[in-house]
Design a protein around this motif. Structure first.
Motif, short mmCIF file in Angstrom:
data_model
loop_
_atom_site.label_atom_id
_atom_site.label_comp_id
_atom_site.label_asym_id
_atom_site.label_seq_id
_atom_site.Cartn_x
_atom_site.Cartn_y
_atom_site.Cartn_z
N TRP A 7 0.81 -1.28 0.01
CA TRP A 7 -0.13 0.04 0.12
C TRP A 7 0.97 1.31 0.39
O TRP A 7 1.72 1.50 0.80
N THR A 8 0.87 1.90 -1.47
CA THR A 8 1.57 3.64 -0.84
C THR A 8 0.18 4.20 -1.17
O THR A 8 -0.82 4.25 -1.67
N VAL B 292 -8.03 0.87 -1.79
CA VAL B 292 -7.84 -0.08 -0.98
C VAL B 292 -9.71 -0.12 -0.29
O VAL B 292 -10.19 0.81 -0.59
N LEU B 293 -9.87 -1.51 0.61
CA LEU B 293 -11.26 -1.09 0.43
C LEU B 293 -11.59 -0.99 2.16
O LEU B 293 -10.79 -0.86 2.89
N TRP B 294 -13.04 0.55 1.87
CA TRP B 294 -11.92 1.51 3.22
C TRP B 294 -14.07 1.52 3.18
O TRP B 294 -14.31 2.43 2.69
N ARG B 295 -14.66 1.02 4.51
CA ARG B 295 -15.87 1.40 4.69
C ARG B 295 -17.14 1.56 3.35
O ARG B 295 -18.14 1.60 3.18
N GLY B 296 -16.38 0.01 3.19
CA GLY B 296 -17.15 -0.68 2.53
C GLY B 296 -17.07 -0.52 0.78
O GLY B 296 -17.46 -0.89 -0.73
N GLU B 297 -16.15 0.38 0.57
CA GLU B 297 -15.93 1.09 -0.80
C GLU B 297 -14.62 1.33 -1.41
O GLU B 297 -13.53 1.43 -0.41
N LEU B 298 -13.88 1.09 -2.77
CA LEU B 298 -12.33 1.03 -2.90
C LEU B 298 -12.48 2.50 -3.00
O LEU B 298 -12.87 4.08 -3.47
N SER B 299 -11.24 3.53 -1.84
CA SER B 299 -10.99 4.63 -1.43
C SER B 299 -9.55 4.94 -1.98
O SER B 299 -8.75 3.84 -2.29
N GLU B 300 -8.08 5.72 -2.50
CA GLU B 300 -7.64 5.90 -3.04
C GLU B 300 -6.50 6.65 -2.05
O GLU B 300 -7.48 7.56 -1.36
N ILE B 301 -6.12 6.24 -1.20
CA ILE B 301 -4.72 6.72 0.11
C ILE B 301 -3.93 7.90 -0.78
O ILE B 301 -3.43 7.96 -1.98
N GLY C 248 7.24 4.14 0.39
CA GLY C 248 7.50 2.85 2.01
C GLY C 248 5.89 2.28 1.39
O GLY C 248 4.94 2.74 1.09
N ASP C 249 5.71 1.02 2.44
CA ASP C 249 4.44 0.33 2.55
C ASP C 249 4.02 0.98 3.42
O ASP C 249 4.53 1.51 4.99
N LEU C 250 2.18 1.61 3.33
CA LEU C 250 1.92 2.46 4.38
C LEU C 250 0.92 0.87 5.34
O LEU C 250 0.20 1.19 6.22
N ARG C 251 0.80 -0.31 4.36
CA ARG C 251 0.13 -1.05 5.63
C ARG C 251 -0.02 -1.27 6.71
O ARG C 251 -0.96 -1.39 7.23
N ALA C 252 1.19 -1.35 7.01
CA ALA C 252 1.13 -2.08 8.49
C ALA C 252 0.74 -0.95 9.97
O ALA C 252 0.00 -0.81 10.45
#
Length: 218
Positions: free
Chosen positions: A105-106, A111-120, A145-149
């Motif tokens: 995730w950059t 990503v799926l957020w609150r039931g919808e695909l949203s851009e970081i 870098g990776d923001l997922r964690a």
């Protein structure tokens, strides 16, 4: 016949401790080319003491699960699977066609957020770097870098919020200070007593701000 068709659409009712999963060599047509069937079988059989009928489901990893009822046997379970082989192949095709979630995730990843695909998206830079998903803003230690964690740490209620910041960044990222005026002249709405501690809790758990209240005229 119709009831049997409906049964294989229903989720398995096996629960931990009440069923035993037995990996089995898949019947002809089920093995995937180039895949070690012994390592990852395409079909497994689960015996459930609670199940009343044979059922067929497809796990997220693509493995089909045939549930055998208490008085059933594997031979009849195999026949049930073959009977619904067309449904299983269609289900696998639908599963393969689904878009796969991004592993890294950059900024710019959806990503799926609150039931919808949203851009970081980038919300702010520098010592108070943050990203946003829809209208929600999350503090991060760095934007590259990776923001997922980091985002997982914010989203998990059980995780300490300071793990979302890299070592050495927690002290530099001081929370903002908010002055909330709740002074009233005469009538005082009952919701104020609920809103004040709620704001304090949000600021404390997120680490984004500290609240000061002005409740009486200076």
């Amino acid at each position: 016949m119709i009831q049997g068709f409906l049964d294989f659409l229903a989720p398995s009712d096996a629960s931990p401790g009440s069923s035993v999963a037995v990996a089995s060599s898949p019947p002809p047509g089920y093995a995937r080319a180039g895949e070690d069937a012994a390592r990852k079988p395409d079909l497994v059989f689960e015996r459930s003491v609670r199940a009343e009928r044979y059922r067929l489901t497809l796990r997220k990893d693509g493995v089909a699960v045939a549930t055998i009822p208490a008085r059933g046997n594997e031979r009849d379970a195999r026949a049930f699977v073959e009977q619904h082989r067309d449904w299983l192949e269609r289900a696998r095709a639908r599963q393969r066609a689904k878009p796969r979630a991004a592993t890294v995730w950059t900024v710019g990843t959806h990503v799926l957020w609150r039931g919808e695909l949203s851009e970081i998206r980038k919300a702010s830079e520098g010592e108070r770097a943050a990203v946003c998903l829809a209208a929600d803003v999350f503090r991060v230690a760095r934007l590259d870098g990776d923001l997922r964690a980091t985002l997982d740490a914010w989203w998990n209620p059980a995780a300490p919020k300071h793990v979302a910041l890299a070592a050495g960044e927690a002290e530099k990222a001081k929370p903002a200070r908010l002055l909330v005026v709740t002074v009233t002249m005469g009538f005082r709405h009952a919701s104020i007593a609920t809103a004040e501690p709620a704001l304090e809790e949000i600021g404390r758990t997120s680490g984004l701000f500290h609240v000061d209240f002005l409740r009486l005229p200076p």
